[in-house]
Design a protein around this motif. Structure first.
Motif, PDB file in Angstrom:
ATOM      1  N   GLY A   1     -21.781  46.360 -73.118  1.00 39.41           N
ATOM      2  CA  GLY A   1     -23.079  46.949 -73.415  1.00 39.41           C
ATOM      3  C   GLY A   1     -24.202  45.929 -73.368  1.00 39.41           C
ATOM      4  N   MET A   2     -25.438  46.419 -73.570  1.00 43.45           N
ATOM      5  CA  MET A   2     -26.612  45.546 -73.515  1.00 43.45           C
ATOM      6  C   MET A   2     -27.664  46.041 -74.497  1.00 43.45           C
ATOM      7  SD  MET A   2     -28.001  42.935 -71.657  1.00 43.45           S
ATOM      8  CE  MET A   2     -27.399  43.003 -69.957  1.00 43.45           C
ATOM      9  N   LEU A   3     -28.155  45.125 -75.345  1.00 42.30           N
ATOM     10  CA  LEU A   3     -29.252  45.420 -76.261  1.00 42.30           C
ATOM     11  C   LEU A   3     -30.283  44.304 -76.109  1.00 42.30           C
ATOM     12  CD1 LEU A   3     -30.480  47.032 -78.662  1.00 42.30           C
ATOM     13  CD2 LEU A   3     -29.172  45.524 -80.184  1.00 42.30           C
ATOM     14  N   ALA A   4     -31.537  44.666 -75.814  1.00 45.03           N
ATOM     15  CA  ALA A   4     -32.546  43.642 -75.581  1.00 45.03           C
ATOM     16  C   ALA A   4     -33.930  44.142 -75.964  1.00 45.03           C
ATOM     17  CB  ALA A   4     -32.547  43.219 -74.111  1.00 45.03           C
ATOM     18  N   THR A   5     -34.793  43.208 -76.321  1.00 46.12           N
ATOM     19  CA  THR A   5     -36.212  43.496 -76.428  1.00 46.12           C
ATOM     20  C   THR A   5     -36.773  43.354 -75.018  1.00 46.12           C
ATOM     21  OG1 THR A   5     -36.275  42.606 -78.677  1.00 46.12           O
ATOM     22  CG2 THR A   5     -38.381  42.859 -77.558  1.00 46.12           C
ATOM     23  N   ALA A   6     -36.580  44.384 -74.239  1.00 44.26           N
ATOM     24  CA  ALA A   6     -36.982  44.347 -72.830  1.00 44.26           C
ATOM     25  C   ALA A   6     -38.477  44.571 -72.669  1.00 44.26           C
ATOM     26  CB  ALA A   6     -36.205  45.393 -72.039  1.00 44.26           C
ATOM     27  N   THR A   7     -39.068  45.322 -73.612  1.00 47.80           N
ATOM     28  CA  THR A   7     -40.509  45.544 -73.620  1.00 47.80           C
ATOM     29  C   THR A   7     -40.994  45.369 -75.051  1.00 47.80           C
ATOM     30  OG1 THR A   7     -40.232  47.930 -74.001  1.00 47.80           O
ATOM     31  CG2 THR A   7     -40.399  47.186 -71.714  1.00 47.80           C
TER      32      THR A   7
ATOM     33  N   LEU B   1     -23.137  48.262 -68.741  1.00 52.69           N
ATOM     34  CA  LEU B   1     -23.901  49.463 -69.024  1.00 52.69           C
ATOM     35  C   LEU B   1     -25.405  49.175 -68.954  1.00 52.69           C
ATOM     36  CD1 LEU B   1     -21.854  50.804 -72.077  1.00 52.69           C
ATOM     37  CD2 LEU B   1     -21.499  51.222 -69.624  1.00 52.69           C
ATOM     38  N   GLY B   2     -26.202  50.223 -68.963  1.00 49.93           N
ATOM     39  CA  GLY B   2     -27.648  50.071 -68.960  1.00 49.93           C
ATOM     40  C   GLY B   2     -28.152  49.444 -70.253  1.00 49.93           C
ATOM     41  N   THR B   3     -29.373  48.935 -70.213  1.00 54.44           N
ATOM     42  CA  THR B   3     -29.953  48.223 -71.345  1.00 54.44           C
ATOM     43  C   THR B   3     -30.547  49.184 -72.359  1.00 54.44           C
ATOM     44  OG1 THR B   3     -30.502  46.345 -69.931  1.00 54.44           O
ATOM     45  CG2 THR B   3     -31.662  46.500 -72.033  1.00 54.44           C
ATOM     46  N   ARG B   4     -30.180  49.009 -73.609  1.00 53.59           N
ATOM     47  CA  ARG B   4     -30.851  49.697 -74.712  1.00 53.59           C
ATOM     48  C   ARG B   4     -31.991  48.788 -75.182  1.00 53.59           C
ATOM     49  NH1 ARG B   4     -28.998  54.309 -76.792  1.00 53.59           N
ATOM     50  NH2 ARG B   4     -26.948  55.048 -76.143  1.00 53.59           N
ATOM     51  N   ASP B   5     -33.208  49.281 -75.087  1.00 60.84           N
ATOM     52  CA  ASP B   5     -34.416  48.504 -75.364  1.00 60.84           C
ATOM     53  C   ASP B   5     -34.918  48.830 -76.773  1.00 60.84           C
ATOM     54  OD1 ASP B   5     -36.845  47.181 -75.340  1.00 60.84           O
ATOM     55  OD2 ASP B   5     -37.754  48.450 -73.801  1.00 60.84           O
ATOM     56  N   ASP B   6     -35.007  47.798 -77.630  1.00 58.29           N
ATOM     57  CA  ASP B   6     -35.520  48.063 -78.983  1.00 58.29           C
ATOM     58  C   ASP B   6     -37.040  47.985 -79.055  1.00 58.29           C
ATOM     59  OD1 ASP B   6     -36.234  45.394 -79.086  1.00 58.29           O
ATOM     60  OD2 ASP B   6     -34.831  44.840 -80.663  1.00 58.29           O
ATOM     61  N   ALA B   7     -37.697  47.600 -77.945  1.00 57.43           N
ATOM     62  CA  ALA B   7     -39.156  47.565 -77.833  1.00 57.43           C
ATOM     63  C   ALA B   7     -39.814  46.683 -78.893  1.00 57.43           C
ATOM     64  CB  ALA B   7     -39.740  48.979 -77.889  1.00 57.43           C
ATOM     65  N   GLY B   8     -39.076  45.728 -79.409  1.00 64.74           N
ATOM     66  CA  GLY B   8     -39.643  44.801 -80.381  1.00 64.74           C
ATOM     67  C   GLY B   8     -39.839  45.377 -81.758  1.00 64.74           C
ATOM     68  N   ASP B   9     -39.218  46.502 -82.046  1.00 63.60           N
ATOM     69  CA  ASP B   9     -39.352  47.173 -83.338  1.00 63.60           C
ATOM     70  C   ASP B   9     -38.079  46.987 -84.141  1.00 63.60           C
ATOM     71  OD1 ASP B   9     -38.762  49.994 -84.881  1.00 63.60           O
ATOM     72  OD2 ASP B   9     -40.875  49.400 -85.004  1.00 63.60           O
TER      73      ASP B   9
ATOM     74  N   THR C   1     -32.746  39.898 -78.566  1.00 61.91           N
ATOM     75  CA  THR C   1     -33.758  40.654 -79.287  1.00 61.91           C
ATOM     76  C   THR C   1     -34.579  39.740 -80.179  1.00 61.91           C
ATOM     77  OG1 THR C   1     -32.227  41.127 -81.098  1.00 61.91           O
ATOM     78  CG2 THR C   1     -32.361  42.755 -79.317  1.00 61.91           C
ATOM     79  N   ILE C   2     -35.738  40.223 -80.591  1.00 68.15           N
ATOM     80  CA  ILE C   2     -36.567  39.495 -81.538  1.00 68.15           C
ATOM     81  C   ILE C   2     -35.964  39.568 -82.931  1.00 68.15           C
ATOM     82  CG2 ILE C   2     -38.836  39.427 -82.650  1.00 68.15           C
ATOM     83  CD1 ILE C   2     -39.988  40.533 -80.021  1.00 68.15           C
TER      84      ILE C   2
END
Length: 447
Positions: free
Chosen positions: A82-88, A123-131, A155-156
């Motif tokens: 899997g993938m978890l990132a602050t992509a935006t 898998l695709g990235t789950r983006d936490d959007a910096g929240d 992530t941040i």
């Protein structure tokens, strides 16, 4: 997803570059001068570094229970990651290049036949959007819906750790948030950079000695540390100060005056810096700032006549032509993508050209690549009889990750509580980055 633009690279955590470990509490107060055995106060190669009075029992760490579903995400022919990132992020601090870098390394591994007969299914990235709240929610969704074997994380915030711990989810990344520290499941390519309050404490001397060696002979080791006005940056500044004191620096300024909303005028900060060392400027100014703030600070310092070293964690080929950053330094925890005379870097560059042409070799992109490389090698060593428990046993039993000349040695489980004491100082001159080879100091137990 690829993130474009200069602002993507700047961190809100100074010690994400592996400058030092932490030995201060979360209240932001300094723990005083840290000293290290003089015999260890020198730089050496990027492996075989010294550790003094620091040992870690993996069973004493959080998240060390057997997995409830040890066969999760694994079949005879594939392993799901899997993938978890602050992509935006609306605040401008994002790691959108990280998933791209990880995918490049996974694509290369799959093209070579996968690992032990298994294809890696990214898998695709789950983006936490910096929240922070979304970070926890996305982590829970990853664990419960995606159900991968392991994950990449950049992530941040570290709010994902509760969900990951409940599932015994191994994860890999840069290591720049507290989720990578004090547990048996997080593996940062430069170790744990931001220990949580109450975790075992250690510090390193590598970054400080690297900066000291770049100073002109006879220059007094004095430094000013400037950070963003948030908790992680304040702790990061404390972290940097601890490491620099261990490396023989006198800290003459240690503040976090930069608003999260952005620095409108750097004049007052620069005025304080220019007289911080008993009326004169320090030899080194180290700051943690978002891109626009970094440009303002650098430009204002130069306009005020500052002639010393300006250092930050900011490196990216896309900022090479910004006039205000000309002549500045970036303290890196691994070798930059410009060092193509190093075989592993040359291979990485070739992989990016083949699998993601046009991607800038930013810190975040290369962090994703080397995080994926660490996972691939750990899968290889674990062998065909792959389970979550066997994988974590491999990683937490005197395991070493090392890419000669490129990614410094980390040791596990030690680096669950301390950063790698290694780095290099990249210099931007005439619009191009260059850096000497990686060198390492020591890890020692904090008092």
């Amino acid at each position: 997803m690829r993130h474009h633009g200069r602002a993507a690279l700047v961190l809100s955590v100074a010690c994400a570059v592996g400058v030092a470990g932490c030995s201060a509490g979360s209240n932001g107060s300094s723990a005083g001068t840290v000293t290290v055995n003089p015999a260890l106060s020198k730089l050496g190669p990027d492996h075989g570094w010294s550790q003094t009075n620091v040992t870690v029992d993996p069973n004493s760490l959080a998240c060390s229970a057997p997995a409830s579903n040890p066969n999760r995400g694994v079949t005879a022919t594939s392993v799901k990651i899997g993938m978890l990132a602050t992509a935006t992020s609306p605040g401008g601090v994002a790691f959108g290049d990280f998933p791209t870098g990880a995918k490049v390394r996974i694509d290369a591994a799959n093209a070579a036949g996968g690992v032990n007969g298994r294809t890696i299914d990214l898998l695709g990235t789950r983006d936490d959007a910096g929240d922070a709240g979304r970070d926890g929610a996305q982590a829970k969704a990853l664990v419960e819906k995606d159900q991968p074997f392991a994950a990449f994380v950049q992530t941040i915030d570290g709010n994902y750790i509760d969900a990951f711990c409940s599932a015994e989810m191994p994860f890999f990344g840069w290591g720049g948030n507290s989720g990578f520290c004090g547990n048996a499941i997080g593996f940062g390519i430069t170790g744990c950079a931001t220990p949580k309050t109450g975790d075992p404490r250690a510090y390193d001397t590598g970054g400080a000695l690297t900066m000291a060696n770049a100073l002109p002979a006879g220059t007094a080791r004095t430094a000013a540390l400037i950070g963003l006005d948030n908790d992680s940056a304040r702790q990061g500044i404390i972290t940097v100060g601890q490491g620099m004191q261990a490396g023989g620096f006198k800290i003459v300024y240690e503040e976090s005056p930069i608003p999260i909303s952005g620095l409108k005028d750097a004049t007052s900060i620069v005025n304080d810096i220019m007289r911080a060392d008993s009326g004169k400027p320090p030899a080194v100014v180290f700051f943690v700032a978002q891109f626009g703030d970094a440009v303002k600070l650098s430009g204002s310092l130069k306009a005020a006549g500052y002639k010393g070293m300006i250092v930050s964690p900011l490196y990216d080929p896309r900022v090479s032509t910004v006039p205000e950053l000309e002549g500045t330094y970036a303290l890196l925890g691994w070798q930059g993508g410009f060092a193509t005379d190093v075989p592993a870097v040359a291979q990485m560059v070739a992989d990016f050209r083949k699998y993601s042409p046009g991607t800038a070799l930013s810190l975040t992109a290369t962090a994703g690549y080397w995080a994926a490389d660490m996972l691939v090698k750990a899968l290889q060593k674990t062998g065909e009889n792959l389970t979550v428990d066997s994988f974590l046993k491999t990683l937490n039993t005197s395991y070493t990750n090392y890419v000669p000349g490129t990614v410094p040695e980390t040791r596990w489980p030690l680096n669950h509580v301390a950063p790698s004491p290694c780095g290099t100082l990249a210099h931007l001159t005439n619009g191009a980055w260059s850096a000497p080879g990686l060198q390492c100091g020591a890890i020692a137990k904090a008092s």
